[in-house]
Enzyme design. Structure first.
Site, PDB file in Angstrom:
ATOM      1  N   GLY A  11       0.866  -1.119   0.012  1.00  0.00           N
ATOM      2  CA  GLY A  11      -0.063  -0.077   0.087  1.00  0.00           C
ATOM      3  C   GLY A  11       0.747   1.121   0.109  1.00  0.00           C
ATOM      4  N   ARG A  72       0.800  -5.146  -4.777  1.00  0.00           N
ATOM      5  CA  ARG A  72       1.120  -6.043  -4.100  1.00  0.00           C
ATOM      6  C   ARG A  72       1.496  -7.125  -5.056  1.00  0.00           C
ATOM      7  NH1 ARG A  72      -2.875  -3.805  -0.536  1.00  0.00           N
ATOM      8  NH2 ARG A  72      -2.002  -3.105   0.951  1.00  0.00           N
ATOM      9  N   ASP A 103       5.395  -5.011   6.074  1.00  0.00           N
ATOM     10  CA  ASP A 103       6.106  -6.249   6.366  1.00  0.00           C
ATOM     11  C   ASP A 103       6.045  -7.181   5.080  1.00  0.00           C
ATOM     12  OD1 ASP A 103       3.354  -6.544   6.790  1.00  0.00           O
ATOM     13  OD2 ASP A 103       3.629  -7.159   8.988  1.00  0.00           O
ATOM     14  N   THR A 125       4.089   2.562   5.607  1.00  0.00           N
ATOM     15  CA  THR A 125       2.700   2.121   5.793  1.00  0.00           C
ATOM     16  C   THR A 125       2.048   3.073   6.596  1.00  0.00           C
ATOM     17  OG1 THR A 125       1.080   0.595   6.683  1.00  0.00           O
ATOM     18  CG2 THR A 125       3.393   0.268   7.301  1.00  0.00           C
ATOM     19  N   ASP A 127      -0.253   2.462   8.844  1.00  0.00           N
ATOM     20  CA  ASP A 127      -0.713   1.465   9.821  1.00  0.00           C
ATOM     21  C   ASP A 127       0.223   1.620  11.158  1.00  0.00           C
ATOM     22  OD1 ASP A 127      -2.717   0.939   8.171  1.00  0.00           O
ATOM     23  OD2 ASP A 127      -1.671  -0.960   7.630  1.00  0.00           O
ATOM     24  N   ASP A 129       2.116  -0.638  12.164  1.00  0.00           N
ATOM     25  CA  ASP A 129       2.206  -1.744  12.589  1.00  0.00           C
ATOM     26  C   ASP A 129       3.333  -2.651  12.513  1.00  0.00           C
ATOM     27  OD1 ASP A 129       2.086  -2.065   9.755  1.00  0.00           O
ATOM     28  OD2 ASP A 129       0.324  -3.360   9.710  1.00  0.00           O
ATOM     29  N   ARG A 171      -5.680  -1.636   9.056  1.00  0.00           N
ATOM     30  CA  ARG A 171      -5.578  -3.036   9.094  1.00  0.00           C
ATOM     31  C   ARG A 171      -5.813  -3.908  10.308  1.00  0.00           C
ATOM     32  NH1 ARG A 171      -3.561  -5.840   4.408  1.00  0.00           N
ATOM     33  NH2 ARG A 171      -2.416  -4.080   4.002  1.00  0.00           N
TER      34      ARG A 171
HETATM   35  O1  F6P Z   1      -1.826  -1.285   5.068  1.00  0.00           O
HETATM   36  C1  F6P Z   1      -2.218   0.020   4.688  1.00  0.00           C
HETATM   37  C2  F6P Z   1      -3.823  -0.042   4.461  1.00  0.00           C
HETATM   38  O2  F6P Z   1      -4.239   1.129   3.842  1.00  0.00           O
HETATM   39  C3  F6P Z   1      -4.486  -0.586   5.744  1.00  0.00           C
HETATM   40  O3  F6P Z   1      -4.711   0.275   6.643  1.00  0.00           O
HETATM   41  C4  F6P Z   1      -5.795  -1.074   4.933  1.00  0.00           C
HETATM   42  O4  F6P Z   1      -6.346  -2.389   5.661  1.00  0.00           O
HETATM   43  C5  F6P Z   1      -5.007  -1.460   3.577  1.00  0.00           C
HETATM   44  O5  F6P Z   1      -3.890  -1.064   3.269  1.00  0.00           O
HETATM   45  C6  F6P Z   1      -6.062  -1.484   2.332  1.00  0.00           C
HETATM   46  O6  F6P Z   1      -5.819  -2.060   1.236  1.00  0.00           O
HETATM   47  P1  F6P Z   1      -6.169  -1.870  -0.034  1.00  0.00           P
HETATM   48  O7  F6P Z   1      -5.562  -0.304  -0.512  1.00  0.00           O
HETATM   49  O8  F6P Z   1      -5.506  -2.914  -0.759  1.00  0.00           O
HETATM   50  O9  F6P Z   1      -7.484  -1.917  -0.094  1.00  0.00           O
END
Ligand code: F6P
Length: 319
Positions: A11, A72, A103, A125, A127, A129, A171
């Site tokens: 992300g 990804r 990660d 990120t 998050d 996290d 997340r």
């Molecule tokens: O990891 C960053 C994040 O924005 C999280 O907070 C969220 O759960 C996820 O990515 C959303 O992913 P995507 O953009 O693939 O919907």
């Protein structure tokens, strides 16, 4: 180390561009050639790689997103994808890589390091996290964005005597929720780390109603429950008109804050210095406000603790 590549993976997060700029400029200062790998590890597999010079990274420090695009990459989880990436690096003469991501991206960097391509990872990120670091690039901007939006919600909730159930990203981590919750005076903060029931939330709202409070903010960390359902239950039990709002991807965009630009610059600079010193399979982190580095596997085995004290303070003062 004569030629390095930069990858943004997973992300996107505000501040990634500042990190790309720092890596590029530091490497150029050391007379290295710099290549930008586009769309995450896919670019390594497909050879989607562009040269970066001093001016390629001008005018990006203030921009959200990533000029290298990101994605990804499932193929990178398997040996075939990793071998293709290694072949691309050898063909392009790339001696080392800086990977900016979360990660999942670190695992890819470790696997590629194990195949002989030195990689250094930078945590990017929203998050926050990642266990081995106090801070991940993008976190501050995302929290400030969420806070500003919740403040706007509060204006209308206050005017209409309503309750707002507002879902923030993170997340499986409640760091954005607890920090934006305390910063916006949320009556209740729902996160995965702290057990709760909707009845607890209702009871707290009802208690504050007896003290003359007429509008309420409930911050919910994503993935923990259905915000619409929670809103309905609150409305039914308390009689307070309740609306659910999912903030979503707006939290990932926008111009990075000072903190994100500064940390991205520090980490980008540090990453290149590690590669020059001959390190591989390292991930950069922040500990006690200092920039440090760890073995990637060691970093991935660490467990992040939750800000329980902050949560307790929020609950003590928001009623
Ligand atoms: O990891 C960053 C994040 O924005 C999280 O907070 C969220 O759960 C996820 O990515 C959303 O992913 P995507 O953009 O693939 O919907």
């Amino acid at each position: 180390m004569k030629k390095i590549g930069i990858v943004t993976s997973g992300g996107d997060a505000p501040g990634m561009n500042a990190a790309i700029r720092a890596v590029t400029r530091t490497a150029l200062k050391h007379n290295m050639t710099v290549m930008g790998v586009r769309r995450g590890y896919n670019g390594l597999i497909n050879g989607d790689i562009i040269p970066l010079n001093i001016r390629s990274v001008s005018d990006i420090i203030q921009r959200g997103g990533t000029m290298l695009y990101t994605a990804r990459c499932n193929e990178f989880r398997f040996d075939e994808g990793l071998q293709k990436a290694k072949t691309t690096c050898i063909r392009e003469g790339i001696d080392g890589l800086v990977v900016i991501g979360g990660d999942g991206s670190f695992r890819g960097a470790a696997d590629l390091s194990a195949r002989g391509i030195p990689c250094v990872a930078i945590p990017g990120t929203i998050d926050n996290d990642i266990a081995m670091t106090e801070y991940t690039i993008g976190y501050d901007t995302a929290m400030n964005t969420a806070m500003a939006l919740i403040d706007k919600l509060r204006d209308t909730m206050q005017s209409c005597d309503r309750c707002s159930v507002v879902e923030v990203m993170g997340r499986h981590a409640g760091h954005i929720a607890v920090n934006t919750g305390i910063a916006t005076g949320a009556t209740y903060i729902i996160t995965e780390e702290v057990p709760y029931t909707v009845d607890d939330v209702i009871e707290r709202i009802q208690n504050t109603q007896t003290t003359g409070k007429h509008h309420f903010i409930v911050v919910v960390s994503e993935g923990i429950g259905n915000s619409q359902e929670i809103a309905k239950k609150i409305e039914h039990a308390t009689g307070v008109d309740t609306r659910a709002t999912i903030l979503g991807h707006v939290q990932r965009g926008g111009t990075p804050t000072v903190r994100d630009r500064v940390v991205a610059s520090q980490m980008g600079h540090y990453a290149v210095e590690l590669l020059i010193k001959g390190y591989s399979n390292r991930v950069i982190g922040m500990r006690h406000s200092n920039i440090v580095d760890f073995d990637i596997q060691e970093a991935l085995s660490m467990k992040k603790s939750f800000e329980n004290d902050l949560y307790r303070i929020a609950m003590d003062i928001s009623f």
